[in-house]
Design a protein around this motif. Structure first.
Motif, short mmCIF file in Angstrom:
data_model
loop_
_atom_site.label_atom_id
_atom_site.label_comp_id
_atom_site.label_asym_id
_atom_site.label_seq_id
_atom_site.Cartn_x
_atom_site.Cartn_y
_atom_site.Cartn_z
N ILE A 154 29.25 -29.76 24.83
CA ILE A 154 30.37 -28.94 24.37
C ILE A 154 30.84 -27.99 25.46
CG2 ILE A 154 31.08 -27.18 22.69
CD1 ILE A 154 29.16 -28.54 20.69
N PHE A 155 29.87 -27.32 26.12
CA PHE A 155 30.23 -26.32 27.12
C PHE A 155 30.18 -26.86 28.55
CE2 PHE A 155 28.69 -23.83 23.47
CZ PHE A 155 29.87 -23.16 23.19
N HIS A 156 29.79 -28.12 28.69
CA HIS A 156 29.75 -28.79 30.00
C HIS A 156 28.91 -28.01 31.02
CE1 HIS A 156 32.70 -31.41 28.26
NE2 HIS A 156 33.45 -30.36 27.97
N GLU A 157 27.79 -27.47 30.55
CA GLU A 157 26.87 -26.76 31.43
C GLU A 157 25.95 -27.76 32.12
OE1 GLU A 157 24.72 -23.84 29.19
OE2 GLU A 157 26.54 -22.88 28.44
N THR A 158 25.49 -27.39 33.29
CA THR A 158 24.50 -28.19 34.00
C THR A 158 23.12 -27.69 33.60
OG1 THR A 158 26.01 -28.50 35.85
CG2 THR A 158 23.67 -28.91 36.26
N VAL A 159 22.30 -28.58 33.09
CA VAL A 159 20.95 -28.21 32.66
C VAL A 159 19.96 -28.80 33.67
CG1 VAL A 159 19.25 -28.40 30.81
CG2 VAL A 159 21.68 -28.17 30.25
N PRO A 160 19.18 -27.93 34.32
CA PRO A 160 18.24 -28.43 35.32
C PRO A 160 17.12 -29.26 34.69
CG PRO A 160 18.17 -26.01 35.20
CD PRO A 160 19.17 -26.49 34.22
N VAL A 161 16.49 -30.06 35.51
CA VAL A 161 15.42 -30.95 35.07
C VAL A 161 14.29 -30.17 34.39
CG1 VAL A 161 13.66 -32.57 35.87
CG2 VAL A 161 15.96 -32.67 36.83
N THR A 162 14.00 -28.98 34.89
CA THR A 162 12.90 -28.21 34.30
C THR A 162 13.18 -27.87 32.83
OG1 THR A 162 13.88 -26.19 35.21
CG2 THR A 162 12.08 -27.20 36.46
N ARG A 163 14.43 -27.61 32.49
CA ARG A 163 14.77 -27.35 31.08
C ARG A 163 14.64 -28.61 30.25
NH1 ARG A 163 19.93 -23.86 32.07
NH2 ARG A 163 18.92 -22.35 33.38
N TRP A 164 15.04 -29.75 30.81
CA TRP A 164 14.88 -31.00 30.07
C TRP A 164 13.41 -31.30 29.83
CZ3 TRP A 164 18.52 -32.47 27.19
CH2 TRP A 164 19.85 -32.38 27.57
N ILE A 165 12.57 -30.95 30.81
CA ILE A 165 11.12 -31.13 30.61
C ILE A 165 10.66 -30.22 29.47
CG2 ILE A 165 8.85 -30.76 31.67
CD1 ILE A 165 10.18 -31.65 34.35
N GLY A 166 11.18 -29.01 29.41
CA GLY A 166 10.86 -28.11 28.31
C GLY A 166 11.28 -28.68 26.97
N VAL A 167 12.47 -29.27 26.91
CA VAL A 167 12.94 -29.91 25.68
C VAL A 167 12.02 -31.07 25.31
CG1 VAL A 167 14.82 -31.29 24.70
CG2 VAL A 167 15.34 -29.20 25.95
N LEU A 168 11.58 -31.83 26.30
CA LEU A 168 10.64 -32.92 26.04
C LEU A 168 9.34 -32.38 25.44
CD1 LEU A 168 9.87 -35.92 26.29
CD2 LEU A 168 9.03 -35.38 28.59
N PHE A 169 8.82 -31.28 25.98
CA PHE A 169 7.61 -30.67 25.42
C PHE A 169 7.82 -30.22 23.97
CE2 PHE A 169 5.98 -29.60 29.87
CZ PHE A 169 5.04 -30.61 29.84
N ILE A 170 9.00 -29.69 23.69
CA ILE A 170 9.31 -29.30 22.31
C ILE A 170 9.27 -30.52 21.40
CG2 ILE A 170 11.13 -28.45 20.78
CD1 ILE A 170 11.96 -26.57 23.11
N MET A 171 9.88 -31.61 21.84
CA MET A 171 9.89 -32.83 21.03
C MET A 171 8.47 -33.35 20.81
SD MET A 171 13.37 -34.50 22.67
CE MET A 171 12.89 -36.13 22.40
N ILE A 172 7.64 -33.29 21.85
CA ILE A 172 6.25 -33.72 21.72
C ILE A 172 5.52 -32.82 20.73
CG2 ILE A 172 4.04 -33.89 22.94
CD1 ILE A 172 5.72 -34.78 25.43
N GLY A 173 5.77 -31.52 20.82
CA GLY A 173 5.15 -30.58 19.89
C GLY A 173 5.55 -30.84 18.46
#
Length: 119
Positions: A92-111
């Motif tokens: 929606i906001f066309h922000e660039t999300v660094p890889v480290t944040r995507w890794i954090g999102v992955l950890f949330i999904m695993i949790g």
């Protein structure tokens, strides 16, 4: 368990939507001032209303979740909203999300997967 997961996802969509609407609302505001124009713009900002309604909907669903589930299971599931928030930032906001944040999102999904796994 399916009902809890479904309700949590819907609640988190409303939470994330509320934040997205709030960001749109805040972008419409000019610098704060004690003027009639500022308060007129504040009270007629439809994005702000949409944000409030989304938060109310999320709260009502949260009441249902808390009534029927253990807090130790339900509360961590709110973290699903971080996933939707990150996706909204990108799409929606066309922000660039660094890889480290995507890794954090992955950890949330695993949790979340660990939390909802039957014992």
């Amino acid at each position: 368990m399916f009902r809890l997961i479904f309700c949590s996802i819907v609640q988190c969509v409303f939470l994330a939507a509320g934040q997205v609407f709030l960001k749109f609302a805040l972008e419409k505001f000019e610098k704060f001032g004690w003027t009639w124009k500022f308060f007129r713009d504040f009270f007629t900002n439809w994005w702000l209303l949409a944000s409030g309604l989304s938060m109310v909907a999320a709260s009502i669903i949260w009441f249902y979740i808390l009534k029927h589930n253990d807090l130790s299971l339900a509360y961590p599931l709110i973290s699903i909203s971080y996933i939707f928030g990150t996706l909204a930032a990108v799409f929606i906001f066309h922000e660039t999300v660094p890889v480290t944040r995507w890794i954090g999102v992955l950890f949330i999904m695993i949790g979340v997967a660990f939390l909802t796994k039957p014992v």
